[in-house]
Design a protein around this motif. Structure first.
Motif, PDB file in Angstrom:
ATOM      1  N   GLN A  65       0.827  -1.205   0.000  1.00 20.47           N
ATOM      2  CA  GLN A  65       0.000   0.000   0.000  1.00 20.47           C
ATOM      3  C   GLN A  65       0.864   1.257   0.000  1.00 20.47           C
ATOM      4  O   GLN A  65       0.579   2.226  -0.707  1.00 20.47           O
ATOM      5  N   GLY A  66       1.926   1.227   0.811  1.00 15.77           N
ATOM      6  CA  GLY A  66       2.829   2.373   0.876  1.00 15.77           C
ATOM      7  C   GLY A  66       3.498   2.638  -0.462  1.00 15.77           C
ATOM      8  O   GLY A  66       3.620   3.786  -0.897  1.00 15.77           O
ATOM      9  N   LEU A  67       3.919   1.559  -1.120  1.00 14.98           N
ATOM     10  CA  LEU A  67       4.575   1.702  -2.422  1.00 14.98           C
ATOM     11  C   LEU A  67       3.610   2.299  -3.447  1.00 14.98           C
ATOM     12  O   LEU A  67       3.996   3.168  -4.247  1.00 14.98           O
ATOM     13  N   GLN A  68       2.357   1.872  -3.419  1.00 13.02           N
ATOM     14  CA  GLN A  68       1.365   2.420  -4.341  1.00 13.02           C
ATOM     15  C   GLN A  68       1.145   3.912  -4.094  1.00 13.02           C
ATOM     16  O   GLN A  68       1.040   4.696  -5.038  1.00 13.02           O
ATOM     17  N   ARG A  69       1.077   4.296  -2.809  1.00 14.49           N
ATOM     18  CA  ARG A  69       0.894   5.718  -2.481  1.00 14.49           C
ATOM     19  C   ARG A  69       2.067   6.554  -2.975  1.00 14.49           C
ATOM     20  O   ARG A  69       1.893   7.619  -3.585  1.00 14.49           O
ATOM     21  N   VAL A  70       3.270   6.058  -2.731  1.00 17.74           N
ATOM     22  CA  VAL A  70       4.477   6.797  -3.103  1.00 17.74           C
ATOM     23  C   VAL A  70       4.581   6.933  -4.614  1.00 17.74           C
ATOM     24  O   VAL A  70       4.894   8.011  -5.141  1.00 17.74           O
ATOM     25  N   GLU A  71       4.328   5.837  -5.323  1.00 15.54           N
ATOM     26  CA  GLU A  71       4.434   5.881  -6.782  1.00 15.54           C
ATOM     27  C   GLU A  71       3.410   6.838  -7.380  1.00 15.54           C
ATOM     28  O   GLU A  71       3.695   7.532  -8.358  1.00 15.54           O
ATOM     29  N   GLU A  72       2.225   6.901  -6.792  1.00 14.28           N
ATOM     30  CA  GLU A  72       1.220   7.845  -7.267  1.00 14.28           C
ATOM     31  C   GLU A  72       1.659   9.285  -7.011  1.00 14.28           C
ATOM     32  O   GLU A  72       1.477  10.166  -7.861  1.00 14.28           O
ATOM     33  N   LYS A  73       2.252   9.531  -5.853  1.00 16.23           N
ATOM     34  CA  LYS A  73       2.739  10.885  -5.542  1.00 16.23           C
ATOM     35  C   LYS A  73       3.892  11.274  -6.462  1.00 16.23           C
ATOM     36  O   LYS A  73       3.988  12.423  -6.905  1.00 16.23           O
ATOM     37  N   LEU A  74       4.770  10.317  -6.765  1.00 13.45           N
ATOM     38  CA  LEU A  74       5.877  10.595  -7.680  1.00 13.45           C
ATOM     39  C   LEU A  74       5.361  10.880  -9.084  1.00 13.45           C
ATOM     40  O   LEU A  74       5.882  11.769  -9.771  1.00 13.45           O
ATOM     41  N   ARG A  75       4.356  10.133  -9.519  1.00 13.49           N
ATOM     42  CA  ARG A  75       3.756  10.389 -10.837  1.00 13.49           C
ATOM     43  C   ARG A  75       3.152  11.788 -10.898  1.00 13.49           C
ATOM     44  O   ARG A  75       3.312  12.503 -11.887  1.00 13.49           O
ATOM     45  N   GLN A  76       2.455  12.155  -9.813  1.00 13.59           N
ATOM     46  CA  GLN A  76       1.826  13.470  -9.787  1.00 13.59           C
ATOM     47  C   GLN A  76       2.882  14.570  -9.775  1.00 13.59           C
ATOM     48  O   GLN A  76       2.733  15.593 -10.467  1.00 13.59           O
ATOM     49  N   GLN A  77       3.948  14.371  -9.004  1.00 16.77           N
ATOM     50  CA  GLN A  77       5.048  15.339  -8.984  1.00 16.77           C
ATOM     51  C   GLN A  77       5.630  15.527 -10.383  1.00 16.77           C
ATOM     52  O   GLN A  77       5.890  16.656 -10.816  1.00 16.77           O
ATOM     53  N   ARG A  78       5.844  14.417 -11.068  1.00 17.31           N
ATOM     54  CA  ARG A  78       6.431  14.482 -12.412  1.00 17.31           C
ATOM     55  C   ARG A  78       5.481  15.185 -13.378  1.00 17.31           C
ATOM     56  O   ARG A  78       5.917  16.022 -14.178  1.00 17.31           O
TER      57      ARG A  78
END
Length: 349
Positions: A65-78
Motif C-alpha cells: 500500500q505504501g509503495l502504491q501511495r508513493v508511486e502515485e505521488k511521484l507520478r503526480q510530482q512528475r
C-alpha cells in the motif's frame, strides 16, 4: 506516528535499527517516516526491499500500500513538473531526447537510477540504456525533453536534447563533385536546386558522418506452397558521407550514386574505367587523410531505435534524393542522425 511527533519517531526507529537492523517493523516505520517527510524515493526503496525480503503478510500488505501511495505521488510530482516545464509556448516545440552510451560495467546500477527517473521497471530500463551508440529514447515537447534530460544528467546518465526546428535550420548542400582539393572547392546544389561553388578549409570540417542506406526492390519469389508472391528486399546500398561545417551550420552531403567522378579533380589518376565503388573508396580515403579523427559511425545502431518513429520522421525533410519506389523512413533517419551529430557539437553538450 499518529501523534505526528516525527522527530521522536525517527529517534526510536533509528535506535531499533541500530540494535536489530533486520527488524521488518522498524524498516516499515522507517519507510512510512520517509513518506510523510516527502522523501518519496527513499520510501520507495524501503518498501520495495520489504516486499522482496519479508514474508509477514501484515508487513507485506502495508508495504505494498505504501509503495502504491508513493508511486502515485511521484507520478503526480512528475506530471506537475512537466506541465510547468511546457507552460511557456517556446517550450512546446517538438524535440527529441537522445541517450548516450554507458559502460557495460555500470549498466545495471545505472539502470536502477534511470528506472526511478523515468518511472519504469528496472528490467525495461536496462534494455533501454545503450552501450554501443546513441539511442533515441523519447520525442515530444522540448520542455519535457529538457526536464527529463536535466534530471538524467544530474544523475550522471549522459544524454542530450534538441528540437526538430534546430535541425531544420541546418543548410544541406548536395555535392556534385570536388572542383579542387586544395583549397577544397565543391560544386553543389542548394535546397532550391540552384548550382553554386563553395570553397572552405579542411579545418572547418569537424566531423564526417558515414552510412549505408538500403535500396529496396520488389522481387518475385515462391512461398512454401510454390505460389508466386511479391516481396520487398534490399537489393543494394547507397553510400553517404556528410561533411560537417559547424561554424556555417552546414552539411556537405555526398552520395556515391550522384557524385560525378568524371568531373573536377580526379579521385584516381588512372583511366576512366574504374568502378563507382573503387572511386568512392578512394574519395573516402582522401577524407581520412585530410581529417583522420573526424569519422563518426554508429548510424545503423541509432537507426534501430528510430526507424519505427514514422510520425516523428515524417516531420523532417530528409534532403536525400534517392529514387524510391515506396516510402521509407531510412532517409529521414539518417538526416536526423547527422543533424543530431552536428547539433551536439554546436551546442557542446
Amino acid at each position: 506516528m499518529k501523534s505526528q511527533d516525527y522527530r521522536l519517531a525517527a529517534q526510536l526507529i533509528k535506535q531499533i535499527l541500530q540494535e536489530t537492523p533486520q527488524n521488518p517493523w522498524a524498516q516499515l516505520y522507517s519507510g512510512q517516516l520517509h513518506e510523510v517527510s516527502q522523501k518519496f524515493t527513499s520510501a520507495q526503496n524501503v518498501y520495495r526491499q520489504l516486499l522482496q525480503e519479508t514474508t509477514n503478510s501484515k508487513i507485506v500488505f502495508q508495504a505494498r500500500q505504501g509503495l502504491q501511495r508513493v508511486e502515485e505521488k511521484l507520478r503526480q510530482q512528475r506530471q506537475d513538473a512537466i506541465a510547468q516545464a511546457t507552460a511557456d509556448p517556446s517550450n512546446t516545440q517538438i524535440g527529441v531526447l537522445v541517450l548516450e552510451p554507458v559502460s557495460q560495467e555500470s549498466r545495471t546500477s545505472t539502470a536502477q537510477t534511470f528506472a526511478q527517473i523515468m518511472q519504469i521497471d528496472s528490467y525495461t530500463a536496462r534494455l533501454k540504456l545503450p552501450t554501443r551508440g546513441w539511442r533515441l529514447y523519447k520525442s515530444g515537447k522540448i520542455g519535457e525533453m529538457r526536464y527529463l534530460g536535466e534530471k538524467l544528467r544530474a544523475a550522471g546518465i549522459p544524454c542530450f536534447w534538441v528540437t526538430l526546428a534546430e535541425i531544420e535550420k541546418i543548410q544541406v548542400l548536395q555535392v556534385s563533385y570536388f572542383q579542387s582539393a586544395t583549397p577544397p572547392t565543391v560544386v553543389c546544389h542548394n535546397e532550391q536546386g540552384q548550382q553554386d561553388a563553395l570553397t572552405f578549409d579542411w579545418l572547418e570540417v569537424n566531423q564526417r558522418v558515414t552510412a549505408q542506406l538500403p535500396i529496396f526492390e520488389q522481387v518475385v519469389d515462391r512461398d512454401v506452397r510454390g505460389k508466386l508472391q511479391y516481396k520487398t528486399q534490399t537489393q543494394d546500398y547507397a553510400q553517404f558521407c556528410d561533411l560537417h561545417l559547424p561554424e556555417r551550420w552546414c552539411i556537405l552531403r555526398l552520395c556515391d550514386r550522384s557524385y560525378q567522378f568524371q568531373q573536377g579533380f580526379k579521385v584516381i589518376d588512372q583511366p576512366n574505367n574504374q568502378t563507382v565503388r573503387l572511386n568512392w573508396n578512394c574519395l573516402s580515403h582522401i577524407f581520412e587523410q585530410k581529417k583522420p579523427q573526424a569519422d563518426i559511425r554508429g548510424f545503423s545502431y541509432f537507426a534501430d531505435t528510430v526507424l519505427d518513429q514514422v510520425e516523428l520522421l515524417g516531420r523532417l525533410k530528409s534532403h536525400i534524393n534517392l529514387f524510391r519506389r515506396s516510402e521509407t523512413t531510412w532517409d529521414a533517419a539518417f538526416h536526423l542522425y547527422s543533424g543530431l551529430v552536428l547539433m551536439h557539437s554546436i551546442l557542446e553538450f
